[in-house]
Motif scaffolding. Structure first.
Motif, PDB file in Angstrom:
ATOM      1  N   ALA A 100      -6.247 -12.433   2.767  1.00 31.37           N
ATOM      2  CA  ALA A 100      -6.533 -10.997   2.680  1.00 31.37           C
ATOM      3  C   ALA A 100      -5.296 -10.162   3.001  1.00 31.37           C
ATOM      4  N   VAL A 101      -4.475 -10.617   3.947  1.00 33.93           N
ATOM      5  CA  VAL A 101      -3.226  -9.906   4.242  1.00 33.93           C
ATOM      6  C   VAL A 101      -2.334  -9.886   3.012  1.00 33.93           C
ATOM      7  N   ASN A 102      -2.193 -11.029   2.364  1.00 33.55           N
ATOM      8  CA  ASN A 102      -1.359 -11.088   1.165  1.00 33.55           C
ATOM      9  C   ASN A 102      -1.934 -10.259   0.022  1.00 33.55           C
ATOM     10  N   THR A 103      -3.260 -10.160  -0.031  1.00 36.58           N
ATOM     11  CA  THR A 103      -3.920  -9.418  -1.109  1.00 36.58           C
ATOM     12  C   THR A 103      -3.830  -7.915  -0.894  1.00 36.58           C
ATOM     13  N   HIS A 104      -4.056  -7.464   0.327  1.00 33.51           N
ATOM     14  CA  HIS A 104      -4.224  -6.030   0.580  1.00 33.51           C
ATOM     15  C   HIS A 104      -3.038  -5.355   1.278  1.00 33.51           C
ATOM     16  N   LEU A 105      -2.146  -6.121   1.873  1.00 30.86           N
ATOM     17  CA  LEU A 105      -1.097  -5.496   2.681  1.00 30.86           C
ATOM     18  C   LEU A 105       0.317  -5.817   2.204  1.00 30.86           C
ATOM     19  N   TRP A 106       0.455  -6.627   1.161  1.00 35.06           N
ATOM     20  CA  TRP A 106       1.785  -6.886   0.609  1.00 35.06           C
ATOM     21  C   TRP A 106       2.178  -5.737  -0.321  1.00 35.06           C
ATOM     22  N   ASP A 107       3.335  -5.164  -0.087  1.00 31.85           N
ATOM     23  CA  ASP A 107       3.860  -4.072  -0.914  1.00 31.85           C
ATOM     24  C   ASP A 107       4.902  -4.670  -1.854  1.00 31.85           C
ATOM     25  N   SER A 108       4.503  -4.929  -3.090  1.00 29.68           N
ATOM     26  CA  SER A 108       5.407  -5.598  -4.029  1.00 29.68           C
ATOM     27  C   SER A 108       6.590  -4.718  -4.390  1.00 29.68           C
ATOM     28  N   ALA A 109       6.414  -3.394  -4.324  1.00 28.40           N
ATOM     29  CA  ALA A 109       7.518  -2.496  -4.663  1.00 28.40           C
ATOM     30  C   ALA A 109       8.657  -2.628  -3.657  1.00 28.40           C
ATOM     31  N   ALA A 110       8.309  -2.750  -2.383  1.00 31.03           N
ATOM     32  CA  ALA A 110       9.328  -2.873  -1.334  1.00 31.03           C
ATOM     33  C   ALA A 110       9.693  -4.322  -1.066  1.00 31.03           C
ATOM     34  N   GLY A 111       8.810  -5.235  -1.459  1.00 31.07           N
ATOM     35  CA  GLY A 111       9.039  -6.640  -1.150  1.00 31.07           C
ATOM     36  C   GLY A 111       8.852  -6.929   0.319  1.00 31.07           C
ATOM     37  N   ALA A 112       7.855  -6.263   0.933  1.00 27.29           N
ATOM     38  CA  ALA A 112       7.579  -6.460   2.359  1.00 27.29           C
ATOM     39  C   ALA A 112       6.132  -6.073   2.623  1.00 27.29           C
ATOM     40  N   TYR A 113       5.641  -6.480   3.783  1.00 26.25           N
ATOM     41  CA  TYR A 113       4.280  -6.141   4.167  1.00 26.25           C
ATOM     42  C   TYR A 113       4.223  -4.711   4.693  1.00 26.25           C
ATOM     43  N   LEU A 114       3.183  -3.984   4.285  1.00 25.29           N
ATOM     44  CA  LEU A 114       2.962  -2.644   4.798  1.00 25.29           C
ATOM     45  C   LEU A 114       2.690  -2.689   6.296  1.00 25.29           C
ATOM     46  N   ASP A 115       3.097  -1.648   6.975  1.00 26.64           N
ATOM     47  CA  ASP A 115       2.677  -1.522   8.371  1.00 26.64           C
ATOM     48  C   ASP A 115       1.175  -1.318   8.416  1.00 26.64           C
ATOM     49  N   SER A 116       0.687  -0.350   7.628  1.00 29.65           N
ATOM     50  CA  SER A 116      -0.742  -0.055   7.577  1.00 29.65           C
ATOM     51  C   SER A 116      -1.101   0.347   6.163  1.00 29.65           C
ATOM     52  N   ALA A 117      -2.313   0.023   5.784  1.00 30.74           N
ATOM     53  CA  ALA A 117      -2.801   0.450   4.473  1.00 30.74           C
ATOM     54  C   ALA A 117      -3.222   1.911   4.498  1.00 30.74           C
ATOM     55  N   THR A 118      -3.221   2.524   5.686  1.00 35.30           N
ATOM     56  CA  THR A 118      -3.614   3.919   5.858  1.00 35.30           C
ATOM     57  C   THR A 118      -2.392   4.756   6.180  1.00 35.30           C
ATOM     58  N   GLY A 119      -2.266   5.919   5.564  1.00 31.67           N
ATOM     59  CA  GLY A 119      -1.189   6.835   5.906  1.00 31.67           C
ATOM     60  C   GLY A 119       0.072   6.583   5.107  1.00 31.67           C
ATOM     61  N   PRO A 120       1.201   7.176   5.546  1.00 25.67           N
ATOM     62  CA  PRO A 120       2.463   7.051   4.811  1.00 25.67           C
ATOM     63  C   PRO A 120       2.914   5.603   4.708  1.00 25.67           C
TER      64      PRO A 120
END
Length: 872
Positions: free
Chosen positions: A609-629
Motif C-alpha cells: 500500500a505504501v508503494n501504491t499510494h505514497l510513491w511519487d513517480s515524478a520526484a522518484g521518492a516517497y511522499l511525506d504525506s498524501a495530504t497537503g503540499p
C-alpha cells in the motif's frame, strides 16, 4: 539509589581481549594492526588514517577518570577577582571575589503610571502560581517582574511612562530579561504636546542598558518604542523588567567562567573557605555552549516549574565558609533557590543575588573559593568498563564512535525526582531505577523513540547496563491504555499523545530481546505487543490498510518532532512495517506462529500500500504525506529502504532524491522543502539521519554513507561544545532551538551502531547473538576492528581492505554460529577455512553452501572459534 552514587549494575563479565587474529594483535590495552595498509609500492583507493595514529582505542574514550570532575581552565574573569586559577585545584590558595554595596536604584515619583501598546496575557507557572506581565511591572522597583509585549516579532511596540509632574531627565536605564532583550528601540519624551526623540539604540544585546540623552530634558512622559527584539527559541518578543529615570552604568559584577572541557552532568560542588558578614550571594549560570553563556543558564528545570531561580542557582555564603554541593531546593525558607543537577560545559560563578532573596542573600561583599568540582552522576565509561569497542583506519570515525558512546553515557543515569523533567514526568515506578534519559541537560525523561538509537549504542558499549532499557520499556508497557496505545514517556503523567511511539516501543522491545536474549521479557510483554498491533493500530488504519493520523481521535497527536502531519504519512507506515516484522520475529522466537504469520502478512500488505499510494513517480521518492503540499521526508524514505518496502530501483531513486535536495554542509536535512514549516529543509536530525545512513550502507553506497557521517558528525565534533552529539541542527549549522537545544542527546548517537553494524559489519540475527552476521561495507576505509559484547562472550571482527585483497577474521563465541558476507567486486576468488580452501572462483561457488549475490559472497560459519577469509 542515592544522589551522586554509582548507577547500579550487575556483575561484570570479564571481556576476553587477549586473542590473536590475522593481521592484528588484540590485547587488553587495545589493537595493533600488523598490516593495516597496503604493501610497499601498492596503490590504494582507501583512506589511510591521517598520520597513521596509534591503534589503542583507549585514547578515544571521553569520560572523566573519576566521578569527581574538575574544570580544565578559567575561560573568563570580570570585575574584582583575584587568583581565579585557584578554583581549578584545591590546596592552600583561594580565589577572591569582591563587590561593594551598590547605590540604591533611582525611582520614579509616586503616582507614576505605565501603559503599553500590547501586554501578554497572564498565565500560571507550572507550579500553579499566577503570573502577570503588565506594563506597571516596568516601574514597580522589582527587577524580578517584567512587562512582556504580545506581538511575537511584529513591531513596533511601545511602553509609555507618565509622571504626575514634569521632571528633569538626563537619560534612562532599561533593565530587560535575557529571554526578551529589546535590540532596537527609540526613547522619546513629551514636549509641548508632541513626541521628540531623545535617544536611539541599535543592536543592543545587554540586559542592563544605560541610555544617556545628549542634554537634560524636562518632561512628564517617556515613550520607549521597540522596533526589534533579540530572537529566542520561542520567537522574538520584549521583556522589560525595569525602567529607571536616570542613566545608570551597569554594576561591575565579579564573575569567573570555568570550562570543563566537554559536556558533563551532575551536581556541582563549590568549597568556600570564608566570606564577609551579611551573607554575600553567589549565582551559578550553566551552558553547554559559549554562544548561550549569559547571566542565566541556557536551560534550568525551574524555568519549566515556576522559575524560582530566575535562571540561575543561588547560594548565600556563610562567613565561616561552606562546602556547597548544589542540590535542588531552598536554602532559607522560600529564598535562595538552586536547581541542583545540570548538564553543561561552562559554569559562570557570579558574586550577586536576586533582589527577592534579600535579606537571606545580598549582592555584595567578599567570598573566597578554594575549589570547584562536579560530582558526575551518569554512567562512568572508563576504558575498564567498556565491554564493546571499535577502531578503524579513519581517526575521525573513531572520534565520532567514542563521542557517541560518551553522549550516551551522559544520559544513562538513575531516575531521581529532583533531576527529571518537572512537567509531570516523575513516576514512583521509575524512582531510583537506572534509565536512559533523552538528554543530559533536558528533558531528562526516558522517551521510547530515543531508545531506538540510544539503546543500540548502549548494547554495543555497556551491555551490562541493559537494565536501563528494560526498566523503561517495562514501565511504559505497564502504563498501556486499554485501547492498546503505549505512552512515549512518563511526562505529563504518561499522557503525552504521540502517534509513532507505540510502534517504537514494539521495535525497541524486539531490539532488547535480540541483543540480550531476555526471554522472560519477551514472554511477559508479548500481550502488550498484541494490543498495540491488533487493537490500537486497527483503530487508526484506513481502507487502504495504511495508518492515517486523524483517525481514532488522533487529530491532535504529535510525533518525535511534534510535526503537523496528517493522513497517510510514509514515515508512520514504514515504521509500522518495521514494527510488524519485528513483532513477527519476536513471536516466532516465542513459538507463537499464528501471531507471527498474521503480522508478517500485514507487513507485506502495508508495504504494498505504501508503494501504491505514497510513491511519487515524478520526484522518484516517497511522499511525506498524501495530504497537503507535496514534500518528501528523510524519515519516510530512509525507513522505506531499511524495511525493504523499496525495491532496488526505488532505493536508488529515493536516495538520489535526498542527495539532490537535502544535502547540507552539516548533514542531510529531514525535509526537501519548507512546506511543513519555515526552515524545515535546513534542519538536520541525527535521529532520522541514522536510518538514512543505514539505508546507504545497505543499498551498496558505503561512500555516500561515510560522507553523510563525516558531514553530520564532523560538524558537531568541530563546533562547540565538541565531542557530544546534538539534539538537532538548524539553518547554517547552529543549534536548532538556540539555547534550549540539548547538545548531548542519546537519540543522535546512531553513528556508533552504524559503524559497528554496517562498516565493521557485525550484527545479531537471533536473540542473544545465537546467530549473527558479519557483512562489512568498507567504502574508503582501510581497516576496521571491533568487539561486540554478547551473552555468550565477545564477538571480535577484524578486516583489512586493500586493492589486492580483502581479509576478514571473525572470532565467535562458542555456542553461536553465523554468516560471513564478503565484498567480491573486482576479486577473482574467495579462500578460507582449513588449508585456505577455495570457496568461490569468480565463475562458481566451489562449496555448495557458499552463495554469491550481486557483488557479495556469503559463507556460513556453523560454530564459534576463529575463522579467516580472503577475497583476492
Amino acid at each position: 539509589m542515592g544522589h551522586g552514587s554509582t548507577p547500579p549494575v550487575g556483575p561484570r563479565r570479564r571481556s576476553v581481549m587477549a586473542a590473536t587474529v590475522l593481521g592484528t594483535v588484540v590485547t587488553a590495552a587495545g589493537v595493533r594492526p600488523a598490516s593495516a595498509g597496503t604493501a610497499p609500492g601498492e596503490a590504494s583507493s582507501v583512506r589511510p588514517a591521517p598520520g597513521r595514529p596509534s591503534a589503542d582505542w583507549h585514547r578515544y574514550v571521553q569520560a572523566p577518570a573519576s566521578r569527581t570532575v574538575r574544570p580544565v581552565r578559567v575561560l573568563a574573569v570580570t570585575g574584582d577577582v583575584t587568583d581565579a586559577e585557584a578554583m581549578l585545584e584545591p590546596g592552600g590558595r583561594a580565589a577572591v571575589l569582591r563587590r561593594p554595596r551598590p547605590a540604591p536604584a533611582p525611582r520614579w515619583p509616586q503616582g507614576t503610571v505605565a501603559a503599553a501598546s500590547s501586554t501578554h496575557a497572564g498565565n500560571n507557572g507550572n507550579d500553579g502560581t499566577p503570573r502577570t506581565y503588565d506594563a506597571a511591572h516596568a516601574i514597580d522597583g522589582d527587577p524580578d517582574t517584567f512587562w512582556n509585549d504580545d506581538t511575537l516579532g511584529v513591531y513596533p511596540d511601545t511602553l509609555t511612562v507618565t509622571v504626575p509632574a514634569p521632571l528633569e531627565l538626563t537619560g534612562i536605564t532599561v533593565l530587560s530579561n535575557s529571554d526578551g532583550v529589546p535590540a532596537d528601540f527609540t526613547v522619546e519624551v513629551g514636549c509641548d504636546g508632541a513626541w521628540v526623540t531623545a535617544a536611539t539604540v541599535v543592536d543592543n544585546d545587554v540586559i542592563h542598558c544605560a541610555v544617556p540623552f545628549d542634554s537634560p530634558v524636562t518632561t512628564d512622559r517617556v515613550r520607549i518604542t521597540v522596533t526589534a527584539a533579540q530572537d529566542t527559541s520561542h520567537g522574538a518578543f520584549t521583556r522589560i523588567n525595569e525602567v529607571w529615570p536616570a542613566p545608570v552604568a551597569p554594576a561591575d559584577i565579579p564573575t569567573v567562567t570555568l570550562d570543563f572541557g566537554k559536556v558533563v552532568v551532575g551536581h556541582p560542588r563549590i568549597r568556600f573557605t570564608g566570606a564577609s558578614p551579611g551573607s554575600p550571594g553567589v549565582r551559578l549560570a550553566f551552558s553547554e555552549t559559549r554562544q548561550f553563556l549569559t547571566d542565566r543558564s541556557d536551560f534550568t528545570r525551574s524555568d519549566q516549574a515556576g522559575g524560582a531561580g530566575r535562571g540561575t542557582d543561588q547560594f548565600a555564603v556563610p562567613a565561616e565558609g561552606a562546602d556547597w554541593l548544589v542540590r535542588k531546593g531552598y536554602q532559607a525558607g522560600d529564598k535562595v533557590y538552586a536547581d541542583g543537577l545540570h548538564g553543561f560545559r561552562y559554569l559562570r560563578i557570579a558574586l550577586d543575588a536576586l533582589p527577592s532573596d534579600a535579606p537571606a542573600a545580598q549582592p555584595f561583599g567578599e567570598v573566597r573559593i578554594d575549589s570547584v568540582t562536579l560530582e558526575f552522576s551518569a554512567c562512568l565509561g572508563t576504558p575498564s568498563t567498556y565491554r564493546g569497542w571499535f577502531l578503524c583506519s579513519d581517526d575521525d570515525l573513531n572520534r565520532y564512535w567514542y563521542g557517541a558512546s560518551y553522549t550516551n553515557e551522559l544520559v544513562t543515569d538513575t531516575f531521581r525526582q529532583d533531576d527529571v523533567d518537572p512537567r509531570g514526568a516523575w513516576s514512583a515506578s521509575l524512582e531510583g531505577r537506572l534509565v536512559l534519559h533523552d538528554g543530559a541537560k533536558r528533558d531528562r525523561d526516558p522517551y521510547v523513540g530515543d531508545l531506538a538509537v540510544s539503546a543500540r549504542t548502549l548494547y554495543l558499549t555497556h551491555d551490562d547496563t541493559a537494565e536501563a532499557v528494560r526498566n523503561v520499556l517495562a514501565d511504559l508497557a505497564e502504563h498501556q491504555r486499554a485501547d492498546g496505545w503505549i505512552p512515549p514517556a512518563s511526562i505529563n503523567g504518561y499522557t503525552l499523545p504521540l502517534f509513532d511511539y507505540p510502534l517504537w516501543w514494539v521495535v525497541c522491545s524486539w531490539d532488547y530481546v535480540l541483543y540480550t536474549g531476555d526471554g522472560e521479557y519477551a514472554a511477559r510483554f508479548h500481550p502488550h505487543v498484541v494490543k498495540v498491533l491488533d487493537t490500537w493500530c486497527p483503530r487508526v488504519t484506513d481502507d487502504a490498510g495504511l495508518l492515517s493520523k486523524g483517525l481514532g481521535g488522533t487529530e491532535g497527536y504529535g510525533d518525535y518532532a511534534f510535526l503537523g502531519r496528517t493522513g497517510r504519512v510514509t514515515y508512520y507506515n514504514a515504521l509500522y512495517v518495521q514494527a510488524l516484522n519485528d513483532a513477527a520475529r519476536l513471536a516466532r522466537h516465542l513459538g507463537r506462529s499464528a501471531d507471527a504469520d498474521r503480522w508478517a502478512l500485514r507487513a507485506r500488505t502495508v508495504a504494498h500500500a505504501v508503494n501504491t499510494h505514497l510513491w511519487d513517480s515524478a520526484a522518484g521518492a516517497y511522499l511525506d504525506s498524501a495530504t497537503g503540499p507535496v514534500r518528501h521526508a528523510q524519515d519516510g524514505n530512509a525507513l522505506a529502504v531499511v524495511t525493504g518496502i523499496a525495491d532496488a530501483g526505488r532505493t536508488a531513486s529515493a536516495l538520489a532524491h535526498l542527495d539532490a535536495t537535502t544535502r547540507r554542509p552539516y548533514g542531510n536535512a529531514f525535509m526537501d522543502n519548507d512546506t511543513l514549516f519555515p526552515g524545515a529543509s535546513q534542519r538536520v536530525y541525527a535521529f532520522t539521519s541514522y536510518p538514512e545512513i543505514v539505508a546507504r550502507f545497505a543499498g551498496g553506497r558505503a561512500e555516500s554513507a561515510l560522507d553523510q557521517i563525516r558531514r553530520t558528525y564532523g560538524w558537531m565534533d568541530r563546533h562547540d561544545p565538541g565531542v557530544t552529539h546534538w539534539e538537532g541542527i538548524g539553518p547554517q549549522g547552529v543549534p536548532y532551538e538556540d539555547a534550549y537545544t540539548s547538545m548531548a542527546h542519546g537519540w543522535s548517537t546512531g553513528v556508533l551502531p552504524a559503524l559497528t553494524h554496517q562498516l565493521l559489519g557485525a550484527s545479531p540475527l537471533s536473540p542473544g547473538y545465537r546467530t549473527w552476521e558479519v557483512r562489512p561495507h568498507p567504502g574508503d576505509v582501510g581497516w576496521a576492528t571491533g568487539l561486540l559484547p554478547t551473552p555468550h562472550g565477545p564477538l571480535t571482527v577484524e578486516w583489512v581492505n586493500t586493492d589486492r585483497a580483502f581479509t576478514l577474521t571473525v572470532h565467535a563465541p562458542a555456542g553461536t554460529g553465523g554468516t560471513v558476507v564478503l565484498p567480491v567486486r573486482g576479486r577473482t576468488r574467495v579462500v578460507g577455512g582449513p588449508g585456505r580452501r577455495v570457496l568461490w572462483d569468480r565463475h562458481r561457488a566451489a562449496q555448495p553452501d557458499v552463495r554469491v549475490h550481486a557483488e557479495e559472497a556469503s559463507v556460513p560459519v556453523p560454530e564459534g572459534g576463529t575463522h579467516t577469509f580472503v577475497a583476492e
